[in-house]
Design an enzyme around this catalytic site. Structure first.
Site, PDB file in Angstrom:
ATOM      1  CB  CYS A  85      -0.973  -0.069   1.284  1.00 43.36           C
ATOM      2  SG  CYS A  85      -1.831   1.421   1.590  1.00 43.36           S
ATOM      3  CD  GLU A 127      -7.345   0.952  -3.251  1.00 45.88           C
ATOM      4  OE1 GLU A 127      -7.268   1.944  -2.167  1.00 45.88           O
ATOM      5  OE2 GLU A 127      -6.318   0.494  -3.784  1.00 45.88           O
TER       6      GLU A 127
HETATM    7 ZN   LIG Z   1      -3.782   0.841   0.283  1.00 47.54          ZN
END
Ligand SMILES: [Zn+2]
Length: 136
Positions: A85, A127
């Site tokens: 991420c 997400e």
């Molecule tokens: Zn992320």
């Protein structure tokens, strides 16, 4: 406008507020920021650019897609994956589903239902987790 990536864990841990048509410029910035990071990033949620609204943008097999207020309403075929991420260092293990059905609003704020599978489904799950204040 390309915006800086939010890395504050306390901000990222907050559940996102519902998005409205007033947030359309946020979605545009989100898309531009995602495209600026396309070499190593396939999806982003609005809180990653510092806006706590329920909006995601991602690469849907080569085409960018924006969803407002996405929710997973059905899942099938769980598996384990490792993900990275932009808001975190390194990769972490996580549980995902190979197939998901998502209810969301499109750019015209029309409600849509769509089933996604494979890598796109994985990106959307990552997400939507951001929208819930969940980091991998
Ligand atoms: Zn992320």
């Amino acid at each position: 406008m390309v915006r800086p990536i939010m890395k504050d864990p306390l901000f990222l841990a907050r559940k996102a507020e519902p998005a409205t048509a007033a947030d359309i410029p946020v979605a545009q910035d989100l898309l531009e920021t995602l495209i600026a990071h396309k070499d190593h990033c396939v999806g982003m949620a609005a809180n990653m650019i510092g806006v706590n609204r329920r909006i995601i943008a991602f690469d849907n097999e080569g085409t960018y897609m924006v969803m407002y207020n996405p929710e997973i309403i059905k899942t099938a075929q769980p598996y384990y994956a490792e993900e990275g991420c932009l808001s975190l260092d390194g990769v972490r293990p996580t549980r995902r589903y190979k197939s998901i059905k998502v209810r969301y609003q499109n750019e015209a704020f029309q409600v849509r239902l769509k089933t996604f599978t494979g890598f796109t489904a994985q990106i959307i799950q990552h997400e939507i987790d951001h929208c819930e204040g969940i980091l991998i």
